[in-house]
Design an enzyme around this catalytic site. Sequence first.
Site, short mmCIF file in Angstrom:
data_model
loop_
_atom_site.label_atom_id
_atom_site.label_comp_id
_atom_site.label_asym_id
_atom_site.label_seq_id
_atom_site.Cartn_x
_atom_site.Cartn_y
_atom_site.Cartn_z
N SER A 299 56.49 -49.83 -36.51
CA SER A 299 55.20 -50.00 -35.85
C SER A 299 54.16 -50.44 -36.88
O SER A 299 54.34 -51.46 -37.53
CB SER A 299 54.80 -48.72 -35.12
OG SER A 299 53.75 -48.96 -34.20
N GLU B 15 59.06 -56.17 -32.07
CA GLU B 15 58.90 -55.11 -31.08
C GLU B 15 57.40 -54.87 -30.93
O GLU B 15 56.60 -55.30 -31.75
CB GLU B 15 59.61 -53.82 -31.53
CG GLU B 15 59.09 -53.19 -32.83
CD GLU B 15 57.87 -52.30 -32.65
OE1 GLU B 15 57.64 -51.78 -31.53
OE2 GLU B 15 57.11 -52.13 -33.62
N HIS C 255 59.60 -48.81 -29.91
CA HIS C 255 59.10 -47.49 -29.52
C HIS C 255 60.01 -46.88 -28.45
O HIS C 255 59.63 -46.70 -27.30
CB HIS C 255 57.66 -47.61 -29.01
CG HIS C 255 56.68 -47.96 -30.09
ND1 HIS C 255 56.62 -49.21 -30.68
CD2 HIS C 255 55.71 -47.22 -30.70
CE1 HIS C 255 55.66 -49.22 -31.59
NE2 HIS C 255 55.10 -48.03 -31.62
#
Length: 308
Positions: free
Chosen positions: A118, A209, A279
């Site tokens: 992330s 992502e 996630h």
Amino acid sequence: MSHRIAPALVCPPALSAGARVALLAPAGPLAGPEDVERAEATARRLGWEPVVGRHVLGRHGYFAATDGERLADLEAALADRTIDAIWCLRGGYGAMRLLPALDLSLRRARPRSLIGFSDITALHAAWQSAGLTSFHGPVARGELTPFSETSLVRAVCTRENPAGHAPDARALRGGRAEGRLAGGNLALVAALAGTPWALSFRGAIAVFEDVGEATYRVDRLLTQLRLAGAFDGCEGIVFGHFTECPDTSPDGRRSLEEIAQEVADLVEVPTLFGVPIGHIADQWTLPFGAMATLDADACALHVHFEPH
């Protein structure tokens, strides 16, 4: 855009029993001491000795402590020759604010494993810019599922292929490709465009992502990268999970798969959609900077570690 993926990145030594692992919060704040306690317990279960950063329980707005304090924890871990790895406790936002003051130029002599995903994408970009491999994997405060733990151990400990067949993935464009893995969180990759830490995917397999982005924003981020030339010379694309990314807006609907398909067709490289990264509970740990083979027809990604 400058080419940021080095031709041969230095991979840190594999972690073994007793490895000293720094638990740091370089971005967003933790929920409380329970996050640290859970991370310490997980590290010990993996056979590692956790070393908690001094400021991990700080709070400064939406950051875990001030920029200076978060940087101090990171620099302290890098300066401590007994530390074998840095495992980020969470993402959030804030890691990219540390980049101008972070000097990794001398760290190749004593490379450390960096683990996280992330917002930690910003640090992955810095590691790659310095010619170092890093590991896109679970954050330390999370609950490790057996799937995620197996992939993490294979990546950072035994140096076996931590990926493989992705039965739930779909090939958007078939074929095989080889290249170094690079990428991470799409919003961070796009935010780094135009900076000294910008990623290009020349000779690389791009990995993406994200979470909490409406599909039109995902479209905009990918378009920005494409217009900036980030995909010039790209060998392949791997789309992971885009969690809580609604495909509707007041102006209409467009699915993530449609957007990814468009990018695959424009870039004209083998592309997979829906591999286990992002996630989600079950996720692969991918070594950014390592060589990999993407077999889109078989819905598989194989990582090749250098002999050690």
